[in-house]
Design an enzyme around this catalytic site. Structure first.
Site: not given
Length: 464
Positions: A306, A355, A395, A422
């Protein structure tokens, strides 16, 4: 009224800005067209230059403010010697009001794209900005929200001068101060040097370490003088710093015809460590109901983390709270394991992380060595069935999860989804699919983890 056919790019127009919309634009109307204007605040009257004109809409940039908003402040980019650079869409707005503008734009997108009315959304300041505004009432118009980026990319022009891209352009603008960067990245001073042969530079400031990744121009060799100069600068800094070189591998050219992707298939790059370890260490410090949680995370110098100095703790704290009571948690797009490790450690529950990056998964496995955790490499959008979990955390990148992932989520046995986003627009699209699939939006919270830009982070909980 039909659009005025004579309006063309370059024309000067006077506009009254009605409201805030996405990407930092104000919305106005002129000659039957909707005009998206940058550099303006709702309620202002401005003179603007049309930069793009279409049949029913146009884009414009503010050139003169005729009736200013009380929330207008001097453009912060001028103080940085960075006039005209992009990525600071609210440089001319006081910080608290910029959060309100982001809230307004996000709420409109949630309603229009997601069918989500009355969410009660508000975008809160990060702890650093809260402290700065509390300590100095004038900081909201000057320094607050200007030193938060722990990751920065500098572009380098053909003459070897580093800088930032101009708004909406590939032009490189030299800067006196790197906008929004953490102080240590400006202290490096790489933006003041001449660095021939480079195309861009990645700067990372981690907890007690940092890294610089040099990208050479296509066909250019790395200049030994550049390496020597940058190495000397890194040696003047506290902590452990690494210098790396991203080497692009030529694409394998196909024959005539075919798609660009087919012709360029095989293009890749590799990372060469010039000095240091090539890794950085980040630290998560989190106060939870069960006590203080502190963990270190090791990741590659170019690995995802982040960007805001407070973001890891803010987002992990929200996810830990939302996952309370879970018996097993699945973390999609898990990166180096930040959210999975935080939940697993805070609640002492087994976690699974998926991932697409093998390097990130290797880091996640190392970071979760003391936990009941299982991590694997997977293309999330190609999974037809998700591992069992009663709480799923995701996310995704700014493009969002998309139809294949939301379909897998609704087909799963999960009772709760914690969605970190985001981008309000892509989140709204995915939220519509989740609610159509039987979930209910229980909460949606916003956090200004990209101060003075058009972006924010959202943590939303869906239940069924």
């Amino acid at each position: 009224m039909s659009p005025a056919a004579e309006s063309v790019a370059g024309d000067a127009v006077e506009l009254t800005v009605d409201k805030q919309v996405g990407e930092g634009y104000g919305l106005a109307r002129h000659d039957g067209r909707v005009v998206f204007v940058s550099g303006a605040i709702p309620g202002e009257q401005v003179r603007a230059e049309l930069t793009q004109v279409k049949k029913r809409m146009a884009y414009a940039r503010t050139t003169e403010v005729l009736q200013p908003s009380p929330h207008r402040v001097p453009d912060r980019r001028l103080a940085w010697g960075a006039a005209g650079v992009g990525g600071v869409e609210f440089a001319h707005v006081d910080l608290p009001h910029s959060r309100q503008l982001k809230t307004d734009a996000a709420a409109e997108q949630l309603a229009r794209l997601g069918g989500l009315e009355d969410t009660g959304l508000s975008i809160a300041a990060a702890p650093s900005e809260q402290a700065a505004e509390a300590a100095d009432p004038h900081a909201a118009a000057t320094t607050a929200g200007t030193i938060w980026r722990t990751r920065v990319q500098l572009a380098v022009d053909a003459a070897g001068t580093p800088g930032m891209r101009a708004a909406g352009s590939h032009t490189v603008i030299p800067v006196d101060t790197v906008p929004l960067a953490a102080p240590v990245l400006n202290d490096l001073g790489l933006h003041t040097l001449r660095l021939p042969g480079l195309e861009r530079i990645e700067l990372t400031a981690a907890h007690t370490s940092g890294a610089v990744v040099l990208h050479t121009r296509p066909g250019a060799a790395l200049d030994p003088g550049v390496v020597e100069t940058v190495t000397a600068r890194l040696g003047e800094q506290d902590g452990q710093w690494s210098l790396l070189h991203r080497i692009s591998q030529p694409a394998r050219r196909g024959g005539r015809g075919g798609s660009t992707a087919a012709r360029n298939r095989g293009a890749s790059s590799r990372l060469e460590v010039l000095t240091g370890t090539g890794e950085v260490t980040e630290r998560l410090h989190l106060d939870t109901p069960g006590g203080t949680l502190e963990r270190d995370f090791l990741l590659r110098a170019d690995g995802f983390w982040q960007v805001h100095v407070d973001a890891a703790a803010v987002l992990a704290g929200q996810v830990v709270e939302a996952a309370a009571g879970a018996s097993r948690v699945l973390d999609l797009y898990c990166g180096a394991g930040l959210l999975a490790c935080a939940v697993g450690a805070a609640h002492d529950v087994p976690v699974t992380g998926l991932e697409g990056s093998p390097e990130a998964i290797a880091a996640a496995r190392a970071n979760a060595a003391d936990l009941d955790a299982d991590f694997g490499v997977a293309r999330i959008d190609r999974l037809r069935e998700l591992p069992a979990a009663d709480v799923i955390v995701l996310d995704p990148p700014r493009a969002g999860a998309g139809p294949a992932v939301t379909e897998a989520l609704t087909a799963s046995g999960a009772e709760r989804i914690v969605y970190v986003s985001c981008d309000a627009g892509t989140f709204a699209r995915d939220a519509r699919a989740l609610t159509a699939g039987g979930f209910t939006l229980a909460s949606c919270r916003g956090f200004d983890l990209f101060p003075l830009t058009a972006h924010a982070e959202f943590v939303s909980v869906f239940t069924r």
